[in-house]
Design an enzyme around this catalytic site. Structure first.
Site, PDB file in Angstrom:
ATOM      1  N   CYS A 174       0.806  -1.226   0.000  1.00 38.60           N
ATOM      2  CA  CYS A 174       0.000   0.000   0.000  1.00 38.60           C
ATOM      3  C   CYS A 174       0.833   1.268   0.000  1.00 38.60           C
ATOM      4  O   CYS A 174       0.293   2.372   0.077  1.00 38.60           O
ATOM      5  CB  CYS A 174      -0.961  -0.031   1.181  1.00 38.60           C
ATOM      6  SG  CYS A 174      -2.093  -1.418   1.038  1.00 38.60           S
ATOM      7  N   HIS A 314      -1.967   8.664   5.525  1.00 40.74           N
ATOM      8  CA  HIS A 314      -2.290   7.355   4.948  1.00 40.74           C
ATOM      9  C   HIS A 314      -3.750   7.064   5.330  1.00 40.74           C
ATOM     10  O   HIS A 314      -4.529   6.652   4.501  1.00 40.74           O
ATOM     11  CB  HIS A 314      -1.323   6.304   5.475  1.00 40.74           C
ATOM     12  CG  HIS A 314      -1.447   4.979   4.790  1.00 40.74           C
ATOM     13  ND1 HIS A 314      -1.341   4.845   3.426  1.00 40.74           N
ATOM     14  CD2 HIS A 314      -1.709   3.728   5.267  1.00 40.74           C
ATOM     15  CE1 HIS A 314      -1.501   3.566   3.093  1.00 40.74           C
ATOM     16  NE2 HIS A 314      -1.736   2.871   4.178  1.00 40.74           N
ATOM     17  N   GLU A 325      -0.534   5.733  13.019  1.00 45.68           N
ATOM     18  CA  GLU A 325      -0.137   6.928  12.265  1.00 45.68           C
ATOM     19  C   GLU A 325      -0.206   8.171  13.158  1.00 45.68           C
ATOM     20  O   GLU A 325       0.702   9.016  13.133  1.00 45.68           O
ATOM     21  CB  GLU A 325      -1.028   7.102  11.025  1.00 45.68           C
ATOM     22  CG  GLU A 325      -0.554   8.249  10.136  1.00 45.68           C
ATOM     23  CD  GLU A 325      -1.249   8.298   8.783  1.00 45.68           C
ATOM     24  OE1 GLU A 325      -2.245   7.572   8.584  1.00 45.68           O
ATOM     25  OE2 GLU A 325      -0.793   9.066   7.915  1.00 45.68           O
ATOM     26  N   LYS A 346      -8.717   9.056   1.745  1.00 47.14           N
ATOM     27  CA  LYS A 346      -9.370   7.734   1.686  1.00 47.14           C
ATOM     28  C   LYS A 346     -10.777   7.770   2.262  1.00 47.14           C
ATOM     29  O   LYS A 346     -11.566   6.859   2.023  1.00 47.14           O
ATOM     30  CB  LYS A 346      -8.508   6.699   2.405  1.00 47.14           C
ATOM     31  CG  LYS A 346      -7.186   6.407   1.701  1.00 47.14           C
ATOM     32  CD  LYS A 346      -6.417   5.284   2.389  1.00 47.14           C
ATOM     33  CE  LYS A 346      -5.080   5.002   1.705  1.00 47.14           C
ATOM     34  NZ  LYS A 346      -4.038   6.009   2.009  1.00 47.14           N
ATOM     35  N   HIS A 351      -9.418   3.176  -0.228  1.00 48.98           N
ATOM     36  CA  HIS A 351      -7.993   2.880  -0.268  1.00 48.98           C
ATOM     37  C   HIS A 351      -7.660   2.355  -1.657  1.00 48.98           C
ATOM     38  O   HIS A 351      -8.011   1.221  -1.993  1.00 48.98           O
ATOM     39  CB  HIS A 351      -7.660   1.848   0.803  1.00 48.98           C
ATOM     40  CG  HIS A 351      -6.191   1.640   1.017  1.00 48.98           C
ATOM     41  ND1 HIS A 351      -5.224   2.108   0.142  1.00 48.98           N
ATOM     42  CD2 HIS A 351      -5.516   1.006   2.019  1.00 48.98           C
ATOM     43  CE1 HIS A 351      -4.034   1.768   0.591  1.00 48.98           C
ATOM     44  NE2 HIS A 351      -4.183   1.105   1.722  1.00 48.98           N
ATOM     45  N   PHE A 410       1.423  -3.432   4.168  1.00 48.19           N
ATOM     46  CA  PHE A 410       1.721  -4.788   4.658  1.00 48.19           C
ATOM     47  C   PHE A 410       3.167  -5.133   4.297  1.00 48.19           C
ATOM     48  O   PHE A 410       3.687  -4.687   3.270  1.00 48.19           O
ATOM     49  CB  PHE A 410       0.825  -5.821   3.959  1.00 48.19           C
ATOM     50  CG  PHE A 410      -0.582  -5.888   4.477  1.00 48.19           C
ATOM     51  CD1 PHE A 410      -1.011  -5.126   5.550  1.00 48.19           C
ATOM     52  CD2 PHE A 410      -1.494  -6.748   3.874  1.00 48.19           C
ATOM     53  CE1 PHE A 410      -2.318  -5.210   6.009  1.00 48.19           C
ATOM     54  CE2 PHE A 410      -2.803  -6.835   4.326  1.00 48.19           C
ATOM     55  CZ  PHE A 410      -3.218  -6.070   5.391  1.00 48.19           C
TER      56      PHE A 410
END
Lengths: 426, 374
Positions: A174, A314, A325, A346, A351, A410
């Site tokens: 991501c 993010h 975050e 997002k 996403h 990830f």
């Protein structure tokens, strides 16, 4: 103004940008919707959703491709974004004077193709891969080899835009879109090229991709009100919503851009990245890798935390990401974090996975050029554990000179970028 | 620009484990190991049996990985050992990682059951959803994601500078090495772990290449002999990782360089008869290559294999040419790293003073790597 940064490296200018998301095609449409607080999340119409825990996504439905599958849609989204970006840059279409770095979703054959092979095999009992292999031997499925290998999207984009050399297809999960930009920045700083076409694209909302994330409990299941499901930084956030999109940036050595009279839209001033060895899907509890990536990006850009006017988060809307975050940003920005605007695109476009870092880079640069910060929508129930100024629900006008954009993925991927209207000290 | 040297190699394949085993197999010159039966009529070069515990100590980590990741993780551990970096947590904490990778394995039994059921399903879409929701192992996704080999290397070995994963079949292996070299040479970074892994013992990858008509379906024959009989590649399971660093960095920590990576060039010709030959000529010229040995990544596919042979006659007249395909099979994303490892081994063992490693992708992309004495 010096055309080298404080470390003596070539400055990296942005001279073209393009984007397509569920909110629309082109940066004007997308930006208008994004700053109006509109959501692009809707019920999935593309395939039956019976039996699924999540039935919503930010799919891009206004683009037709044939055959319909992730690599072809991803290729189309990349092409649309790159056409807009290269068009804006004024560089010759079809003869791009530099390298291609493109973040593409990992592709594989999909169910319609497996099913077609199974049918072609004539097997009437239990189907195995032996049967599929038998069908493949007929030669009737030759184009699917090219379709489902990993280098094809990049190859076709390279053909269309005439980029130089071997194109690089990459994945850092991501944070892929941000990594594509980082690779371009590094190549220009090394003096290897004066221009780079950096793209992130993802058109992979299909049953199996959605189910894979669903089985990891990563997705929101608040299907009743699709537009309200993505709730970054809210207390009742319950997972991310998959989105599709593509974004492209034309990066140039500022000196070369200036010499050809190009309009400079902004600068990529710094990049930071850091691996995390804690877990395959979760961050180190102390946030150290994320914090290191943030600090490295600021240092690479030659700016202080106080210089940053806005953070493009993010902000996935998963319980874990948003908490980590917020913690990482607070560690870097200290008490100022309570009043430093941070918002998540997002909340509106979902996403966009492989594309996210590139899409959000374009939004970060538009924030600088328009002086308007897009909101975090669906922020009705603040999370007392993460007291942030998330620019709740309504866009805000502000002078923004420096933006930090975060991307985490990830596999312990942490990538942060710093954008600026001008280099520090210019 | 700084010199870039190789200070550690980790290599596993059908030819065994470790650089020595591979150099011995190369000098022995016998026929490589193939398995003709498992995927009949497709031969594959099967990975040698490995004691996973030796490089992946935790069973819980092993369970989270499929074979392609285990092969890669194992080879990465060997490379770190060989470079004297395995026990240096601080060094690994700033070591950068570039992996060339495809994607991971599927659950073949589940796929077969779903395809069987789909035939008579009243509502195929709903049936597919139900079966995938019920039958997919949640963690299988993490064994499929391209960047999770890098993620596993970070977890198992603590290499956490930052990782990037390149995709795109053979080219990704060349470009992973190229970008690492350029970042070191320019002073952007000091030390990298670079490499790739491939599991050929998978019906889903055989399927992709069989659709394209690229597979050799007879018992093993050397790659150079295959075009005369229609051509084709034999996929091989294996992995290769290497530690690359600047000469100064290696010296400062007392690491002994095996060879220097003098240059890496890659391109993408529009394929037509003779294009791969012309491309290799250009790349070798760009590198100013004067090799006394060539390690070729030739696939055995008709057209490009003869193209490469013709180019090598001019580029390296009289130099022995070894095909990695005749040693370990075609290991796709790991092919170029494997070639570089073998070349570095020959140079370190004083069997050669300059080597050229070639990579002509089965479908697209050409690359060349020039290695010299350290």
């Amino acid at each position: 103004m010096a055309l080298r940064d404080t470390k003596g490296r070539p400055l990296v200018a942005v001279t073209g940008m393009g984007v397509v998301t569920s909110l629309g095609q082109g940066k004007d449409d997308t930006w208008a919707a994004l700053t109006a607080g509109k959501s692009g999340i809707h019920r999935i119409e593309r395939f039956p959703t019976d039996g699924l825990r999540t039935t919503i996504a930010g799919t891009v439905d206004h683009v037709d491709v044939e055959p319909f599958c992730a690599p072809v849609l991803s290729e189309r989204l990349a092409m649309l974004a790159a056409e807009e970006a290269v068009g804006q840059s004024g560089l010759t279409p079809g003869d791009f004077p530099g390298a291609l770095f493109i973040a593409v979703p990992p592709v594989e054959m999909e169910w319609p193709q497996r099913k077609a092979l199974a049918e072609a095999s004539g097997q009437e009992g239990d189907v195995t891969y032996k049967d599929l292999l038998k069908a493949a031997a007929s030669g009737a499925f030759k184009p699917w080899h090219d379709l489902f290998i990993f280098g094809t999207v990049a190859d076709r984009v390279a053909d269309r835009f005439g980029t130089r050399g071997s194109p690089i297809s990459l994945s850092t999960a991501c944070s892929s879109g941000a990594t594509a930009i980082q690779l371009g920045v590094e190549a220009i700083r090394r003096g290897e090229t004066d221009a780079a076409l950096c793209i992130g694209t993802d058109g992979s909302v299909n049953p199996e991709s959605l189910i894979r994330f669903s089985l990891l409990s990563a997705l929101s299941t608040q299907n009743e009100n699709p537009e309200g499901a993505s709730k970054p930084f809210s207390k009742n956030r319950d997972g991310f919503v998959m989105g599709e999109g593509g974004a492209a940036l034309v990066l140039e050595n500022a000196e070369a851009a200036r010499a050809r009279g190009a309009t400079i839209l902004g600068y990529v001033l710094g990049c930071g990245e850091r691996g995390d060895s804690f877990h395959r899907t979760r961050s180190s509890p102390d946030g150290a890798p994320g914090i290191a990536a943030l600090r490295q990006a600021l240092a690479d850009a030659g700016v202080q935390p106080d210089d940053i006017d806005y953070i493009n988060a993010h902000g996935t809307s998963t319980p874990e990401n948003d908490k980590m975050e917020a913690m990482s940003c607070t560690a870097v920005f200290g008490e100022r974090m309570a009043s430093l605007p941070i918002s998540s695109n997002k909340s509106m476009i979902g996403h966009t996975l492989t594309a996210a870092g590139a899409v959000e880079a374009v939004m970060s640069l538009l924030t600088i050029s328009t002086g308007r910060i897009p909101p975090t929508i669906n922020y009705q129930v603040p999370d007392p554990a993460i007291p942030l100024d998330v620019v709740p629900n309504v866009a805000r006008d502000a002078k923004v000179s420096y933006v930090l954009s975060n991307s985490f993925g990830f596999g312990g991927q942490n990538t942060c970028l710093v954008f600026g209207a001008e280099p520090k000290g210019a | 620009m700084r010199d870039v040297v190789i200070t550690g190699i980790g290599l596993v394949s059908s030819a065994g484990e470790g650089l020595e085993a591979h150099l011995n197999a190369l000098s022995g010159g016998g026929a490589p190991h193939t398995d003709l039966a498992t995927f009949e009529p497709f031969p594959v070069h099967p990975a040698t049996a490995l004691e996973w515990d030796r490089q992946i100590p935790k069973k819980s980590d092993q369970r989270q990985m499929e074979p392609w990741q285990k092969l890669g993780c194992y080879a990465a551990g060997l490379a770190l050992n060989a470079a004297g970096a395995k026990e240096d947590a601080a060094l690994k904490g700033r070591m950068q990682l570039i992996v060339s990778a495809g994607g991971g394995e599927r659950d073949y039994a589940v796929d077969g059951q779903i395809l069987t059921g789909l035939r008579n399903a009243e509502n195929p879409g709903v049936f597919l959803n139900e079966r995938l929701m019920g039958d997919l192992r949640p963690t299988l996704f993490l064994a499929q994601l391209s960047n999770l080999l890098a993620g596993n290397i970070a977890i198992v070995h603590g290499v956490t500078g930052a990782s990037r994963t390149f995709m795109g079949e053979e080219s990704s292996g060349v470009d992973a090495l190229r970008i690492a070299r350029e970042r070191i040479a320019s002073g952007q970074d000091d030390i990298f772990l670079v490499g790739g892994a491939y599991n050929a013992e998978r019906p889903d990858v055989l399927l992709i290449y069989e659709m394209g008509g690229f597979l050799w379906k007879k018992p093993y024959a050397p790659v150079w002999n295959r075009p005369a009989e229609g051509g084709g590649m034999i996929l091989g399971s294996g992995a290769c990782f290497m530690v690359l660093e600047s000469r100064e960095h290696a010296a400062s920590r007392g690491a002994k360089p095996l060879a220097a990576v003098a240059g890496i060039a890659s391109d993408r010709s529009r394929r037509k008869p003779g294009s791969a030959e012309a491309s290799l000529h250009r790349l070798a010229k760009q590198l100013e290559a004067k090799p006394d040995v060539v390690i070729s990544g030739a696939t055995g596919i008709k057209g490009i294999t003869e193209d490469e042979q013709a180019a090598l006659k001019d580029i390296a007249p009289g130099a022995p040419v070894h095909a990695t395909g005749d040693l370990v099979g075609h290991t796709m994303e790991a092919q170029a790293p494997t070639g570089v490892a073998l070349a570095a081994g020959l140079i370190a063992g004083r069997k050669a003073s300059e080597a050229l490693v070639t990579s002509v992708g089965h479908w697209r992309g050409e690359g060349a790597i020039r290695l010299t004495k350290a």
